[in-house]
Enzyme design. Structure first.
Site, PDB file in Angstrom:
ATOM      1  N   SER A  23       0.797  -1.221   0.000  1.00 55.65           N
ATOM      2  CA  SER A  23       0.000   0.000   0.000  1.00 55.65           C
ATOM      3  C   SER A  23       0.834   1.276   0.000  1.00 55.65           C
ATOM      4  O   SER A  23       0.276   2.376   0.065  1.00 55.65           O
ATOM      5  CB  SER A  23      -0.926   0.010   1.217  1.00 55.65           C
TER       6      SER A  23
ATOM      7  N   LYS B 237      -6.077   3.248   9.311  1.00 52.15           N
ATOM      8  CA  LYS B 237      -5.278   4.286   8.657  1.00 52.15           C
ATOM      9  C   LYS B 237      -5.933   5.654   8.789  1.00 52.15           C
ATOM     10  O   LYS B 237      -5.244   6.678   8.946  1.00 52.15           O
ATOM     11  CB  LYS B 237      -5.063   3.926   7.188  1.00 52.15           C
TER      12      LYS B 237
END
Length: 1124
Positions: free
Chosen positions: A1001, A1044
């Site tokens: 990511s 996140k």
């Protein structure tokens, strides 16, 4: 000569032949031995002279029928058989003592006859020498080299003589033999310089004491058979140095000890079940030492002839051998007369015929004992001590008593003290000492030294015998005590039954089990097993080992709540109230519990479900299980499977094992006493796997709604219905959970808490609990909201609230210490805290301490703790109401120290090449910065490259390469005049290098960092991004968006860029997490570029490095001109 070697001693054999050994019920000659002896007489009659055959005394013939009638009796001379003789019969030992004088007179006559035979032999040899002056008589060495002794008498005659002279000499020699000499034991050669070496394992041999060994090597067995046929049954026995090694040949002299024994093979037996194997009985005569090792027989022949010798044929034996092997008799014996047909060996020594066998042949020399005086004080003292030790060991060990008696009987002198050397050998031979110590006794040539070493070995044997005797007495005493208690208890039970005071304990036990079973709703299968086991218990004796096993099984079977369920509370309002009281937030979890309650309210019952909470540590996964149980009014049971490697913890042990127990699930039912408890399985992602099975696979049956209605425990071995149990599992991550197990559970993710959630949790739950635990419940101590906010911001940035709880507890503990120090002893006197019971216990403790210190042996005195303890020694003290403490942002560092985190972000104003990324960890989400710099000065001659650091794993390294390739392509398309990546060597780094990093990511973040460096453009510090990037610029889906997003808000980000495929995850986020965040989805990197570089001057960026590269090129040209 010892008699416990399973052979007929030669003196006894002579007595049998002369009819002087009587057969009795206690000492009889075995029929097989008589058959063997008569068989030898019959089979060898053709090869013996008439004088030899007729020399058997008539007294033996008169005793032979009587000996043949003694069937199934063994021959032995041990004292053990003497115990079984009938009373009134004369002792055979006394008889032998009476005949000792007769035997000595017989020996004197035999010596005279031997002298006469030698004179006659000398005359025959003198006549044989007349051929050419060179006679056939040989020296002892020549006799040994030439072969058998019979050949020495006249096997060849004179050098020029004919064979008849040698034959006549041999006939004259045989005629000279008396009848008594024909049955005597052959003389053992004093000098035998070359023998076949036989390695011995475990313990050495000692002269004068028999030893049976097993020969497995066919070559060695064949060699022994031929040696016995030739009348040369002599070998050297040497001990292996390594106790674990075993074999029949010696490869190197380093394998064995150089000191051994010269032994005679008295007899050999074929080994049953092994072709070519032999069991040989050895009788050692003297000590010898190896001086050299010859090449193996087969190897020597191969070297001389160049052709490998044929393998020895073990099975080719004489008819006499086959006949006696069928009868179970010995193959050969040194007590048999020597063969008259002697063939002269072709080699140097009589052992040269062994070259055709693959055996070990060694050169040896005799070891002579050092001269000694048996009357020396030291020798006499050590000898007496050995005899005393023998007496003590004989009193403790009956086997030793028999061996000592046999040894005493075998001594011709009648006094063992007169032969100290032999006594030392006997002590070592019968002791089970260490191999090294026994070998030292064998190697000792000094009689004094040998006696002392033998005494050490014998002393250890005495200590071992004493220890065995002590253990035997202790065990016997315990058994007698238990037997006495058992009989007394049985008598007491019988008396009580007769008086009607008490019925049998077993009957009461059976009645109690029946009463418990009647209160339960057992299924038919379980009821059937219960009846069978109860019937078995009724027929077992209480002292039987199976009785307790059956009793424990029935106890477990009746303690499980068959058909018993607790009344559940399906009130939605009650459940909401309980869940809000215990936890803040967790909307997903609370909604799932409310759904569960709603279904139960409509159906009236609910089946068990399997729910798994996944989230970082400290978010309340375990505590939420207790709240759910309280909301549903279910019993709660928790057990952890972290690190569990034994399947028996889940499925239970088999009943055959000692201390067997059911699995943890059955134990949960027993403890909760209901069929529908809530069972919390903690740390399911950390379950182990070992040699005792795979517990994760065992959980598949337990956590499967389709199977757990008939769960089978190994201990109970009956189906148990677990479908009503509500299983709640907890895990920090799902990567380590097996996929089949993960598929059976309903996953509910618990992300980390944001700042406002932590604030509410601290004010509502953590601060009041910590204040009460610190003893400040009624004290005016206030933890201000600004102080809690500072704790969250500067000290506790993790996802959970566990560290925040620790810091709040630390604040209140410091406050308690400050209050106690300020008030002092006057404000909080110690006397008021101690109760009256506590004062009495304190006084008793002082008295006990003084009593122990005043005693003479204070270390052995044990204090009386009962008088020094009490149930409630102290009470809490009340703090005056005038005390007031406020903890604010300004004085917080006095309680918890300086701040750990000094800023919200790593960079307030990040330079070019620095971008904030987002990462998921086990602790929740975290901000992950990516930094890029120029590694060298940008020049036209520079070589491009990429360096990656920061403890990056394989996936992240690939993401960096993909981002680097994509950025170069983007610059070539959008900014063709910007030649930065054609000449720049770039270094990409992720901070916190000690923390391993992996995952796809970070591709978008790395590409943005490289572009920021190439375009010399600073990215906004409030922008955070995440997403996987392909080489074509496609932004792919990622995981952990909730964590996140929490990390982005915690780090002060205002805009978060994420893949468009994660839009559904963004919409599901609670509003309190999305508050203050601007979520921007992106499908291609061009959308990310527009958001990160929205204020970029493209014209300036296109020609950014052109001037610098041009100057570098011109300076290079001018430098080259100057060089020219």
């Amino acid at each position: 000569m010892m008699a416990y070697g399973h052979n007929l001693p030669w003196r006894s054999a002579i007595r049998v032949s002369q009819g002087r050994l009587r057969a009795s019920s206690s000492r009889t000659v075995a029929t097989t031995a008589v058959q063997s002896y008569t068989g030898r007489l019959s089979t060898r009659a053709s090869s013996r002279t008439t004088a030899t055959a007729s020399s058997i005394p008539s007294r033996f013939d008169t005793r032979l029928p009587e000996l043949l009638q003694q069937q199934h009796r063994g021959f032995t001379t041990t004292a053990l058989r003497l115990k079984s003789r009938p009373p009134g019969e004369k002792d055979i030992i006394d008889e032998e003592v009476d005949e000792e004088l007769k035997r000595k007179e017989k020996e004197l006559k035999e010596k005279k006859q031997e002298a006469a035979a030698k004179e006659e032999t000398t005359k025959v040899e003198a006549s044989a020498k007349q051929g050419d002056g060179e006679g056939g008589a040989q020296s002892p060495g020549e006799v040994l080299k030439g072969g058998a002794a019979g050949g020495a008498a006249g096997g060849a005659g004179g050098k020029n003589g004919d064979a008849s002279s040698g034959t006549a000499a041999a006939a004259a020699y045989k005629k000279s033999l008396t009848p008594d000499r024909a049955l005597q034991k052959p003389m053992v050669p004093d000098i035998y310089p070359q023998v076949m070496a036989l390695p011995i394992a475990k313990r050495p041999l000692f002269p004068g004491f028999y030893k049976a060994v097993t020969i497995k090597d066919p070559n060695v067995a064949a060699a022994i058979q031929e040696m016995m046929k030739r009348g040369q049954p002599y070998i050297g026995a040497f001990l292996f140095k390594d106790e674990d090694v075993d074999g029949d040949t010696i490869e190197s002299l380093d394998e064995v000890h150089d000191v051994g024994v010269f032994a005679q093979i008295t007899s050999a037996f074929p080994v049953n079940g092994e072709d070519g194997g032999l069991t040989a009985v050895l009788y050692p005569h003297r000590r010898i030492k190896i001086t050299g090792l010859h090449a193996r027989g087969a190897e020597a022949v191969e070297k001389q002839d160049g052709v490998a010798p044929p393998a020895p044929e073990i099975d080719e034996v004489t008819e006499e051998y086959e006949e006696r092997s069928d009868k179970g008799d010995v193959v050969a014996s040194f007590e048999e007369p020597m063969e008259t047909d002697r063939r002269t060996a072709a080699g140097e020594y009589a052992t040269s015929f062994l070259k055709k066998y693959n055996v070990s042949v060694v050169d040896v020399e005799n070891l002579v004992e050092e001269p000694h005086d048996k009357k020396e004080p030291i020798i006499r003292a050590v000898t007496s001590e050995i005899v005393n030790v023998f007496k003590e060991v004989a009193n403790l060990n009956p086997l030793f008593r028999d061996q000592i008696s046999t040894f005493s009987m075998s001594q011709s002198t009648g006094n063992v003290i007169d032969e100290p050397a032999k006594l030392a050998d006997f002590a070592a031979a019968v002791s089970s000492g260490e191999v090294k110590e026994l070998q030292e006794v064998l190697e000792a040539l000094s009689v004094e030294e040998r006696l002392q070493k033998a005494l050490v070995v014998l002393k250890k044997e005495l200590m071992n015998a004493q220890l065995q005797s002590k253990i035997s007495k202790d065990v016997e005493a315990k058994i007698q005590k238990r037997q006495r208690e058992y009989w007394l208890m049985e008598q007491m039970k019988g008396i009580k039954r007769e008086l009607g005071i008490e019925s049998d304990g077993k009957d009461k036990l059976v009645e109690r089990f029946k009463e418990k079973a009647e209160k339960l709703s057992m299924p038919e299968a379980v009821k059937k097993v219960f009846d069978e086991e109860l019937n078995k218990l009724g027929h077992l004796e209480p002292a039987a080992s199976e009785f307790n096993v059956t009793r424990n099984y029935l106890d477990w079977l009746t303690q499980i709540p068959w058909g018993q369920r607790s009344t559940e509370n399906y009130s939605i309002g009650h459940a909401m109230k309980v869940l809000e009281e215990d936890h803040y937030g967790l909307k997903d979890v609370k909604d799932r519990i409310l759904e569960f309650i709603a279904v139960g309210k409509l159906r009236g019952t609910v089946e068990g479900k399997i729910i798994c909470f996944v989230g970082p540590p400290g978010v309340g996964k375990t505590s939420i299980g207790k709240s759910i149980a309280r909301a549903l009014n279910r019993q709660f049971y928790r057990f952890s499977v972290g690190g569990l490697t034994d399947v028996a913890e889940i499925k239970g042990h088999r009943r055959t094992y000692v201390g067997a127990l059911p699995g943890r699930i059955i134990q949960a039912l027993k403890k909760c006493q209901t069929e529908n408890p809530l069972v919390l399985i903690d740390e399911i992602d950390k379950i182990g796997r070992g040699h005792q099975g795979d517990p994760a696979s065992a959980l598949l049956e337990l956590l499967d709604p389709e199977q757990n209605s008939s769960f089978l425990d190994h201990y109970l071995d009956v189906p148990v219905d677990l479908s009503k149990v509500l299983f709640v599992c907890t895990a920090n991550m799902t990567d380590t959970i097996p996929r089949p197990l993960l598929d059976r559970m309903e996953m509910i993710e618990l992300s980390g808490y944001v700042a406002d959630e932590k604030m509410a949790i601290a004010e509502t739950y953590l601060a009041p609990q910590a204040k009460e635990m610190s003893g400040l419940k009624d004290v005016n101590v206030q933890l201000k909201p600004d102080a809690i906010e500072e704790l969250i911001k500067s000290y506790c940035r993790e996802s959970g609230v566990r560290n925040l709880k620790k810091q709040i507890e630390k604040v209140f503990r410091k406050s308690a210490l400050k209050i106690v120090q300020d008030l002092g002893e006057q404000g909080l006197p110690e006397e008021k805290a101690i109760t009256e019971e506590g004062k009495i216990a304190l006084e008793n403790a002082e008295k006990e301490k003084a009593r122990i210190e005043g005693s003479e042996d204070a270390k052995k005195m044990e204090p009386n703790m009962e008088s020094q303890t009490t149930e409630k020694p102290r009470v809490s003290l009340r703090v005056p109401s005038t005390v007031h403490v406020d903890i604010t942002r300004e004085n917080l560092k006095d309680y918890v120290g300086p701040p750990v985190f000094t800023s919200d972000r790593l960079y307030d104003v990040p330079p070019s090449g620095v971008v904030m990324g987002l990462a998921w960890t086990r602790m929740g989400g975290a901000a992950l910065y990516v930094e890029s710099i120029l590694d060298t000065v940008l020049a036209s001659s520079g070589r491009p490259g990429l360096e990656r650091t920061g403890s990056l794993k394989d996936v992240m390294k690939e993401s960096a390469v993909v981002a680097y390739s994509f950025v170069k392509g983007l610059m070539a398309r959008e900014f063709p005049k910007n030649r930065f990546f054609e000449h720049a060597r770039v270094h990409l780094h992720c901070p916190e290098g000690a923390v391993p990093k992996d995952g796809p990511s970070a591709g978008v973040t790395m590409a943005t960092s490289l572009l920021s460096l190439a375009l010399d453009h600073k990215v906004d510090a409030t922008i955070a991004m995440t997403g996987e990037l392909t080489v074509t610029g496609k932004v792919l889906r990622i995981g952990g968006l909730r964590e996140k997003a929490v990390a982005a808000r915690r780090s002060g980000a205002k805009t978060i860029i994420f893949p468009a495929d994660n839009m559904s995850d963004w919409l599901e986020l609670p509003e309190n997490i999305k508050e203050g965040l601007d979520g921007r989805p992106a499908s291609w990197y061009s959308e990310v570029f527009d958001l990160a570089f929205h204020n970029l001057d493209k014209e300036k960026a296109a020609t950014l490095w052109k001037k610098q590269l041009q100057e570098s090129k011109e300076s290079k040209k001018s430098k080259s001109k100057d060089d020219d």
